[in-house]
Design an enzyme around this catalytic site. Structure first.
Site, PDB file in Angstrom:
ATOM      1  N   HIS A 156       0.834  -1.208   0.000  1.00 35.59           N
ATOM      2  CA  HIS A 156       0.000   0.000   0.000  1.00 35.59           C
ATOM      3  C   HIS A 156       0.861   1.247   0.000  1.00 35.59           C
ATOM      4  CE1 HIS A 156       0.618   1.503   4.137  1.00 35.59           C
ATOM      5  NE2 HIS A 156       0.622   0.246   4.549  1.00 35.59           N
ATOM      6  N   CYS A 157       0.222   2.362  -0.385  1.00 39.84           N
ATOM      7  CA  CYS A 157       0.809   3.693  -0.220  1.00 39.84           C
ATOM      8  C   CYS A 157      -0.160   4.469   0.665  1.00 39.84           C
ATOM      9  CB  CYS A 157       1.078   4.352  -1.566  1.00 39.84           C
ATOM     10  SG  CYS A 157      -0.324   4.383  -2.704  1.00 39.84           S
ATOM     11  N   SER A 158      -0.532   5.686   0.294  1.00 41.80           N
ATOM     12  CA  SER A 158      -1.526   6.427   1.080  1.00 41.80           C
ATOM     13  C   SER A 158      -2.940   6.112   0.603  1.00 41.80           C
ATOM     14  CB  SER A 158      -1.259   7.934   1.000  1.00 41.80           C
ATOM     15  OG  SER A 158      -0.105   8.274   1.735  1.00 41.80           O
ATOM     16  N   THR A 164       0.768   2.302  -5.428  1.00 44.08           N
ATOM     17  CA  THR A 164       0.217   0.953  -5.299  1.00 44.08           C
ATOM     18  C   THR A 164      -0.242   0.433  -6.656  1.00 44.08           C
ATOM     19  OG1 THR A 164      -0.472   1.354  -3.013  1.00 44.08           O
ATOM     20  CG2 THR A 164      -1.628  -0.400  -4.194  1.00 44.08           C
TER      21      THR A 164
END
Length: 265
Positions: A156-158, A164
């Site tokens: 994941h990222c934000s 992602t």
């Protein structure tokens, strides 16, 4: 647990990449590759679902500057957590998008604002291909996914859509998944986050009444032209995706073989 028989309320665009078809008629194994946004907004009811997904390794693509202003990831069990920050805080496009999302003064970004936020997003996707931090982080993530000890792998990222999204493209392309299926998975972020996007837009305009929602919307969505900008950069710099994986990301034939052995049924 298959591709669509679970959901995380606090991560509406979370999904299993299992079931996607490859060019030679195989499929990605269910429960091995899970893409999500940051996990800090998971609800109490989400935690048993995450426990059943049972990631052995969580790859977090956020920079420390993003993590410090976000709620801590809610995890179950003791997965290995690997931070691979994919961000260039000095890149004007990143600082522009960050200023836009944080409600800061955009006066310093007149030129970028004139080009428009879709152009800024396309520039970020081109950087995914050529940026030093991007190549290092994405290459490491691919090697992690090739190690059976790290599966299931959750990444994941934000927001779980750009960094992602590109990592999902890399993994699926390395597995020879059908390009149309890769594009469809990338684009389905939009349909999974319709209500969330409107809430975010409303909140941002509430904080900054002068803000044009149409300036922000391109940052909250994925668009075909963003993906195409990255693909075009791959062709421009490396000639082919295979060469990009090999020369740009250090993904050897052995790593690709291990990815296929561990991730395809």
């Amino acid at each position: 647990m298959g591709r669509r028989d679970w959901e995380l309320v606090g991560a509406p665009n979370a999904r299993d990449l299992g079931g996607l078809p490859t060019a030679d008629g195989r499929r990605v194994r269910a429960g091995r590759l899970i893409r999500t946004p940051a996990l800090g907004r998971l609800t109490d009811a989400d935690l048993p679902v995450l426990g059943k997904l049972a990631p052995a390794c969580v790859v977090d693509l956020r920079d420390a500057s993003e993590m410090v202003v976000a709620p801590a990831d809610r995890l179950v069990g003791e997965p290995r957590v690997v931070h691979l920050p994919i961000l260039d805080p000095a890149h004007p496009v990143f600082t522009y998008v960050s200023a836009l999302l944080l409600g800061h003064d955009l006066e310093a970004y007149d030129e970028l604002a004139r080009e428009g936020t879709p152009a800024a997003m396309a520039a970020i996707y081109r950087w995914f291909v050529t940026g030093e931090a991007a190549r290092a982080g994405f290459g490491t993530a691919l090697r992690l996914a090739a190690d059976a000890d790290n599966l299931p792998l959750l990444f994941h990222c934000s927001a779980g859509k750009d960094r992602t999204g590109w990592l999902a493209v890399l993994l699926l392309t390395a597995l020879d998944v059908d390009p149309a299926a890769i594009r469809a998975d990338y684009l389905c972020h939009n349909e999974l986050t319709v209500s969330l996007r409107e809430v975010l837009l409303e909140a941002m305009v509430g904080r900054q009444p002068a803000l044009d929602p149409e300036t922000v919307r391109p940052v909250l969505e994925v668009r075909p032209e963003y993906l195409d900008a990255a693909y075009e950069e791959v062709r421009r710099v490396h000639g082919s995706f295979d060469a990009y994986l090999r020369d740009g990301l250090g993904v050897t034939d052995e790593v690709r073989d291990a990815l296929r052995d561990n991730l395809l049924e």
